[in-house]
Design a protein around this motif. Sequence first.
Motif, short mmCIF file in Angstrom:
data_model
loop_
_atom_site.label_atom_id
_atom_site.label_comp_id
_atom_site.label_asym_id
_atom_site.label_seq_id
_atom_site.Cartn_x
_atom_site.Cartn_y
_atom_site.Cartn_z
N GLU A 57 1.57 6.51 -6.98
CA GLU A 57 0.46 7.37 -7.37
C GLU A 57 0.85 8.85 -7.36
O GLU A 57 0.43 9.63 -8.20
N ALA A 58 1.69 9.19 -6.38
CA ALA A 58 2.16 10.57 -6.30
C ALA A 58 3.09 10.91 -7.45
O ALA A 58 3.07 12.02 -7.99
N ALA A 59 3.92 9.94 -7.84
CA ALA A 59 4.92 10.19 -8.88
C ALA A 59 4.35 9.99 -10.29
O ALA A 59 4.80 10.63 -11.24
N HIS A 60 3.36 9.08 -10.43
CA HIS A 60 2.81 8.76 -11.76
C HIS A 60 1.28 8.72 -11.66
O HIS A 60 0.67 7.65 -11.81
N SER A 70 0.82 -1.21 0.00
CA SER A 70 0.00 0.00 0.00
C SER A 70 0.86 1.26 0.00
O SER A 70 0.58 2.21 -0.74
N LYS A 71 1.91 1.26 0.82
CA LYS A 71 2.80 2.43 0.86
C LYS A 71 3.50 2.63 -0.48
O LYS A 71 3.65 3.76 -0.95
N ALA A 72 3.91 1.53 -1.10
CA ALA A 72 4.58 1.62 -2.39
C ALA A 72 3.63 2.15 -3.46
O ALA A 72 4.02 2.95 -4.33
N ILE A 73 2.37 1.72 -3.42
CA ILE A 73 1.39 2.18 -4.38
C ILE A 73 1.12 3.67 -4.20
O ILE A 73 1.03 4.44 -5.17
#
Length: 300
Positions: free
Chosen positions: A66-69, A59-62
């Motif tokens: 999401e913030a970057a792409h 979840s943290k990685a997603i």
Amino acid sequence: MPVPLVDPADPNAGFLAGLLASRPAEVYAALQGAPAESLELRLRRIRAQLELGEGVQASKAIESLEAAHPDDWRVVWYRGLYALASGDHGTAALAFDAVYDAFPGEPAPKLALGVCAEVLGQLDNAADYYHLVWATDPSYVSAAFGLARVRLAAGDRTGAVAALESVPEASIHYTAARVAGVRARLRQRSPEDPLLDDLMAAAGQVERLTEFGLDTVRRERLSTEVLGCALDWVLSGARGAAGPPGAAAAATLLGSGLEERGLRFGLERSYRVLARLAQRGEERIELVERANRFRPRTWV
């Protein structure tokens, strides 16, 4: 669930294509040796985390992706996978619906929406999605299995069997589909049902699967299911038997007469074969005891 194709322009495309590990833990460890950080590497890492059940890290990685792409559909896809794995089926459906809007002609988002509809209890919608995918792209064999599940859940046993038996012989999932079809015919059946036709069809499938290369253990286990169902049916009085009078009495099932004594001998035979092939002593003893319980009374 389908896996998005790797962007060939990604710096790690070659590295990811060369991954030989198959177990999620091994894959995750191998990913640490990637030559550089990239979007595809991060997506593959998330997939490994989901497969390992590491939902918090995924979840943290997603969220970071999401913030970057924010406009990358693959990030939305993995958000849907995470939501599905964590039980947030509504959020998963919204994510996959967004992918479907972006790619309305692709079967993958339709399959994902079918899964969401199934777990949400929307059986008609799930059946529509699964049927659409299976009818347009037979490479998505999971759609046939999904269609069979929802049809069976809706009480359409005939439709479920038809979906499973539509998997072609060329598919690597052919055997699994035929085994599932045998079980769909017979499991949770009432002795009042007209079982003769289904019993004969199930036995025929077991025999054809043997010719197709079904291993002995799976064959005998499947045989015990067919013969056991037939014995229960016969002991109940075989009410609702299909066909002309005497059809059941004249029939044979996997080499056994379709009457109590013949079916008991058939079950005993199968359980003794399984006992000989058992790997553990406890299992072997249990199977021999089952064989003895089914053996009919004899003079010797």
